[in-house]
Design a protein around this motif. Structure first.
Motif, mmCIF file in Angstrom:
data_model
loop_
_atom_site.group_PDB
_atom_site.id
_atom_site.type_symbol
_atom_site.label_atom_id
_atom_site.label_comp_id
_atom_site.label_asym_id
_atom_site.label_seq_id
_atom_site.Cartn_x
_atom_site.Cartn_y
_atom_site.Cartn_z
ATOM 1 N N SER A 107 -42.798 19.814 -44.896
ATOM 2 C CA SER A 107 -42.790 19.237 -46.239
ATOM 3 C C SER A 107 -42.045 17.914 -46.308
ATOM 4 O O SER A 107 -42.129 17.204 -47.308
ATOM 5 C CB SER A 107 -42.186 20.229 -47.238
ATOM 6 N N PHE A 108 -41.326 17.549 -45.255
ATOM 7 C CA PHE A 108 -40.591 16.285 -45.206
ATOM 8 C C PHE A 108 -41.108 15.492 -44.007
ATOM 9 O O PHE A 108 -41.236 16.032 -42.910
ATOM 10 C CB PHE A 108 -39.086 16.543 -45.062
ATOM 11 N N ALA A 109 -41.395 14.224 -44.206
ATOM 12 C CA ALA A 109 -41.935 13.370 -43.143
ATOM 13 C C ALA A 109 -40.990 13.310 -41.946
ATOM 14 O O ALA A 109 -39.774 13.225 -42.110
ATOM 15 C CB ALA A 109 -42.190 11.966 -43.677
ATOM 16 N N ARG A 110 -41.553 13.330 -40.762
ATOM 17 C CA ARG A 110 -40.754 13.256 -39.533
ATOM 18 C C ARG A 110 -40.137 11.877 -39.324
ATOM 19 O O ARG A 110 -39.212 11.720 -38.534
ATOM 20 C CB ARG A 110 -41.610 13.621 -38.329
ATOM 21 N N GLU A 111 -40.653 10.895 -40.029
ATOM 22 C CA GLU A 111 -40.123 9.535 -39.910
ATOM 23 C C GLU A 111 -40.393 8.805 -41.211
ATOM 24 O O GLU A 111 -41.429 9.008 -41.847
ATOM 25 C CB GLU A 111 -40.794 8.807 -38.753
ATOM 26 N N GLY A 112 -39.450 7.952 -41.629
ATOM 27 C CA GLY A 112 -39.671 7.186 -42.841
ATOM 28 C C GLY A 112 -38.516 6.263 -43.160
ATOM 29 O O GLY A 112 -37.512 6.219 -42.454
ATOM 30 N N LYS A 113 -38.701 5.548 -44.249
ATOM 31 C CA LYS A 113 -37.687 4.602 -44.714
ATOM 32 C C LYS A 113 -37.826 4.513 -46.224
ATOM 33 O O LYS A 113 -38.935 4.504 -46.754
ATOM 34 C CB LYS A 113 -37.919 3.233 -44.098
ATOM 35 N N ARG A 114 -36.685 4.461 -46.917
ATOM 36 C CA ARG A 114 -36.714 4.354 -48.371
ATOM 37 C C ARG A 114 -35.534 3.512 -48.842
ATOM 38 O O ARG A 114 -34.436 3.635 -48.316
ATOM 39 C CB ARG A 114 -36.635 5.742 -49.001
ATOM 40 N N VAL A 115 -35.774 2.683 -49.838
ATOM 41 C CA VAL A 115 -34.698 1.958 -50.502
ATOM 42 C C VAL A 115 -34.162 2.865 -51.595
ATOM 43 O O VAL A 115 -34.917 3.330 -52.456
ATOM 44 C CB VAL A 115 -35.190 0.627 -51.097
ATOM 45 N N CYS A 116 -32.883 3.143 -51.545
ATOM 46 C CA CYS A 116 -32.209 3.943 -52.569
ATOM 47 C C CYS A 116 -31.336 2.990 -53.374
ATOM 48 O O CYS A 116 -30.462 2.325 -52.814
ATOM 49 C CB CYS A 116 -31.363 5.037 -51.917
ATOM 50 N N GLU A 117 -31.588 2.920 -54.664
ATOM 51 C CA GLU A 117 -30.928 1.933 -55.520
ATOM 52 C C GLU A 117 -29.467 2.250 -55.805
ATOM 53 O O GLU A 117 -28.732 1.393 -56.258
ATOM 54 C CB GLU A 117 -31.692 1.782 -56.835
ATOM 55 N N GLY A 118 -29.037 3.473 -55.558
ATOM 56 C CA GLY A 118 -27.651 3.851 -55.824
ATOM 57 C C GLY A 118 -27.396 5.286 -55.406
ATOM 58 O O GLY A 118 -28.177 5.905 -54.671
ATOM 59 N N VAL A 119 -26.300 5.841 -55.917
ATOM 60 C CA VAL A 119 -25.863 7.186 -55.560
ATOM 61 C C VAL A 119 -26.921 8.231 -55.895
ATOM 62 O O VAL A 119 -27.232 9.107 -55.075
ATOM 63 C CB VAL A 119 -24.525 7.518 -56.268
ATOM 64 N N VAL A 120 -27.488 8.167 -57.106
ATOM 65 C CA VAL A 120 -28.457 9.170 -57.538
ATOM 66 C C VAL A 120 -29.674 9.195 -56.617
ATOM 67 O O VAL A 120 -30.123 10.260 -56.187
ATOM 68 C CB VAL A 120 -28.867 8.940 -59.009
ATOM 69 N N ASP A 121 -30.210 8.027 -56.279
ATOM 70 C CA ASP A 121 -31.365 7.952 -55.377
ATOM 71 C C ASP A 121 -31.022 8.456 -53.984
ATOM 72 O O ASP A 121 -31.831 9.129 -53.332
ATOM 73 C CB ASP A 121 -31.885 6.519 -55.268
ATOM 74 N N THR A 122 -29.821 8.126 -53.512
ATOM 75 C CA THR A 122 -29.389 8.560 -52.182
ATOM 76 C C THR A 122 -29.275 10.080 -52.140
ATOM 77 O O THR A 122 -29.736 10.729 -51.196
ATOM 78 C CB THR A 122 -28.050 7.897 -51.804
ATOM 79 N N GLN A 123 -28.682 10.661 -53.170
ATOM 80 C CA GLN A 123 -28.571 12.111 -53.230
ATOM 81 C C GLN A 123 -29.945 12.765 -53.366
ATOM 82 O O GLN A 123 -30.186 13.823 -52.782
ATOM 83 C CB GLN A 123 -27.660 12.540 -54.386
ATOM 84 N N GLN A 124 -30.848 12.143 -54.112
ATOM 85 C CA GLN A 124 -32.198 12.696 -54.279
ATOM 86 C C GLN A 124 -32.924 12.763 -52.933
ATOM 87 O O GLN A 124 -33.548 13.764 -52.608
ATOM 88 C CB GLN A 124 -33.007 11.869 -55.279
ATOM 89 N N LEU A 125 -32.845 11.707 -52.152
ATOM 90 C CA LEU A 125 -33.478 11.717 -50.832
ATOM 91 C C LEU A 125 -32.842 12.786 -49.950
ATOM 92 O O LEU A 125 -33.532 13.531 -49.250
ATOM 93 C CB LEU A 125 -33.381 10.340 -50.175
ATOM 94 N N GLY A 126 -31.506 12.894 -49.997
ATOM 95 C CA GLY A 126 -30.824 13.944 -49.239
ATOM 96 C C GLY A 126 -31.273 15.323 -49.680
ATOM 97 O O GLY A 126 -31.470 16.221 -48.858
ATOM 98 N N GLU A 127 -31.479 15.501 -50.981
ATOM 99 C CA GLU A 127 -31.933 16.797 -51.505
ATOM 100 C C GLU A 127 -33.329 17.136 -50.983
ATOM 101 O O GLU A 127 -33.603 18.287 -50.622
ATOM 102 C CB GLU A 127 -31.934 16.769 -53.026
#
Length: 155
Positions: A4-24
């Motif tokens: 369900s999660f890509a084996r490889e990728g890249k994302r711009v996280c605009e701040g803490v909330v986005d960073t935590q969302q990607l971690g989640e």
């Protein structure tokens, strides 16, 4: 790690909330035996990302930097694996021996290990790991960071 999660990728996280969302999102896909190595300079968001992983894994306890205790354990609230959050910078040349000496309540193969500062050291814990790189320098004028990840096999 589940598909369900890509084996490889890249994302711009605009701040803490986005960073935590990607971690989640990553945390929800992690399984017992997974090793996540977080790489990035001081203040890049490694602990923030781990807070998201903990939410995705549905574990107990407040996630804070493991710097002064070397490793923290967070038990699952839903019968999943325990999260072992490690400050690999403080481990010696034998991370497996050092973690074993901590007398953790869980076996590492039954847990998800997330290691801050783990690059170049923690890879020896398993044949496969997920490398997550957090870059705040490229977006230095903002609160954003670029988070990239990939599954690394056979190191």
């Amino acid at each position: 790690m589940k598909d369900s999660f890509a084996r490889e990728g890249k994302r711009v996280c605009e701040g803490v909330v986005d960073t935590q969302q990607l971690g989640e999102e990553l945390g929800a896909a992690l399984e017992a035996g997974d090793l996540v190595i977080l790489d990035g300079p001081l203040g890049a968001g490694k602990t923030t990302f781990t807070q998201g992983i903990a939410r995705g894994m549905q574990v107990k306890g407040r996630v804070t930097s493991p710097t002064f205790v070397i490793a923290r354990q967070h038990a699952s609230t839903v019968g999943g694996p325990t999260l072992v959050h490690v400050d690999a910078y403080r481990l010696g040349d034998d991370p497996l021996g050092e973690l074993d000496a901590l007398d953790l309540d869980t076996e590492l193969e039954d847990a998800v290990v997330v290691a801050e500062w783990g690059g170049g050291l923690m890879e020896q814990l398993g044949a496969r790991h997920i490398l997550v790189q957090l870059d705040r320098e490229t977006l230095a004028e903002t609160e954003g960071r670029i988070v990239s990840w990939r599954v690394v096999e056979g190191m």
